[in-house]
Design an enzyme around this catalytic site. Structure first.
Site, short mmCIF file in Angstrom:
data_model
loop_
_atom_site.label_atom_id
_atom_site.label_comp_id
_atom_site.label_asym_id
_atom_site.label_seq_id
_atom_site.Cartn_x
_atom_site.Cartn_y
_atom_site.Cartn_z
CE LYS A 1 0.81 7.16 -7.62
NZ LYS A 1 -0.62 7.10 -7.81
CE LYS B 1 -5.93 4.02 -13.71
NZ LYS B 1 -5.76 4.36 -12.21
CE LYS C 1 1.28 0.38 -9.37
NZ LYS C 1 0.28 0.69 -10.67
#
Ligand code: ATP
Ligand code: MG
Length: 341
Positions: free
Chosen positions: A119, A205, A202
């Site tokens: 991230k 959201k 993966k």
């Protein structure tokens, strides 16, 4: 093993960082419902809004997403009469314990986390401090309940291991046996649902591509279209699951089918051996619509009455604090913080 002196208690959460998707449902939410219905566990489920703001969230959208996520939990089968359902920021002991854990955990532990690396990306200097400290708050979420079991998707395994490290270091540093070593529960055919556009990533959201995921709010046509367009390869389905070893996109669709139908992936392959994706994808789309449409309908019914959702979450917070207040008080005593909580 978790010390037998700890009561079997389950905690898990989902971030209101966007739309609930099929990966969240199969890897987490559906498992939460199964666990809720097993008599031996007390269950606590959480909208982790403090985790969501580790990356920028539009305030109005965040408030909406939190209610929508609560509606999704209830629509999927979480019963507020059987489980404690809460919004993280309404139970302040999570953040209070997280600060203590920030002082127990080591910088190096945080820097090694895969999620942080993914991230924060190349520009880690510009990432929020909260994003780095995320696993410490997650450890507090779990341990403020003395939770013994944590149902999660595969991607969260590393954070549960870190939670155990934090509990063990706290217990060791203060010479107590106060926090349990919580166990990850990663089960089922879909512990890591992959993006529909890229079988190596993966489903998330926060993926900018909406086509990469099936949202729990998607209508039947959208679900069918996304599955039809999902990346696959030109080969037919093999006659054994091992035949999918080097075919991540194909394996993903088989795993999704298995989890939705509550079958093993091996049985799905046996039933559809030799089929082209032109045949398999419509079968999967029908199955997905069949399973998800009732949840979507119930979610929008619940969203028509946000005050009722707020009432459920307020009641959950009161129930939660009956557990968290004494655990934080005892933690303060152990640490030597003179404070009344
Ligand atoms: P974000 O992209 O904002 O991190 P997310 O889609 O990863 O969102 P989280 O709220 O971080 O969702 O995770 C909630 C739960 O859903 C966790 O238990 C996580 O392991 C599980 N989960 C998330 N994505 C998947 C997936 N693709 N397959 C299976 N489980 C998943
Ligand atoms: Mg995530």
């Amino acid at each position: 093993m978790v010390d037998a002196t700890f009561k079997p208690r389950v905690f898990s959460g989902i971030q209101p960082s966007g739309n609930l998707h099929l990966g969240n449902y199969l890897g987490a939410l559906k498992r939460f419902v199964d666990t809720q219905n097993e008599a031996e566990f007390e269950t606590v489920y959480c909208m982790v809004d403090l985790h969501a703001i580790t990356v920028w969230q539009d305030p109005a959208q965040l408030a909406h997403n939190t209610r929508a996520l609560a509606a999704g939990f209830i629509a999927a089968g979480i019963d507020p009469a059987k489980s404690i359902l809460i919004n993280q920021s309404q139970v302040p002991e999570h953040a209070q314990l997280a600060w203590i854990f920030n002082c127990v955990a080591r910088m190096g532990w945080m820097g090694r986390m895969t999620q942080w690396k993914d991230k924060a990306g190349k520009n880690a200097e510009a990432a929020s401090l909260g994003l780095l400290a995320y696993p410490s708050l997650m450890a507090a979420d779990i341990l403020i309940y003395h939770a013994t079991h944590v149902p999660v998707g595969e991607d969260q395994k590393q954070h549960i291991e870190l939670t155990r490290d934090i509990a063990a270091k706290f217990n060791h540093d203060y010479g107590v046996d106060f926090f349990p070593l919580a166990e990850p529960v990663i089960e089922g055919a879909a512990t890591r649902v992959m993006s529909l556009r890229d079988g190596t990533k993966k489903m998330s959201k926060s993926d900018p591509s909406d086509a990469s995921r099936i949202n729990m709010t998607d209508d039947a046509d959208t679900i069918a279209k996304k599955i039809r367009k999902a990346k696959t390869d030109p080969d037919p389905l093999p006659d054994s699951y091992e035949g999918l070893a080097d075919r991540p996109e194909a394996r993903n669709l088989v795993n999704i089918y298995a989890a939705l139908a509550e079958m093993t992936p091996e049985a799905v392959v046996a039933d559809h051996a030799g089929q082209q994706f032109g045949q398999f994808k419509p079968a999967l789309a029908d199955l997905a619509v069949d399973k998800l449409a009732p949840i979507t309908t119930e979610m929008s019914r619940l969203m028509a009455d946000p005050a009722e959702i707020d009432r459920i979450l307020a009641k959950g917070a009161l129930q939660a604090r009956e557990i968290t207040t004494p655990i934080l008080k005892r933690t303060y005593e152990i640490v030597g913080l003179v404070a009344s909580v």
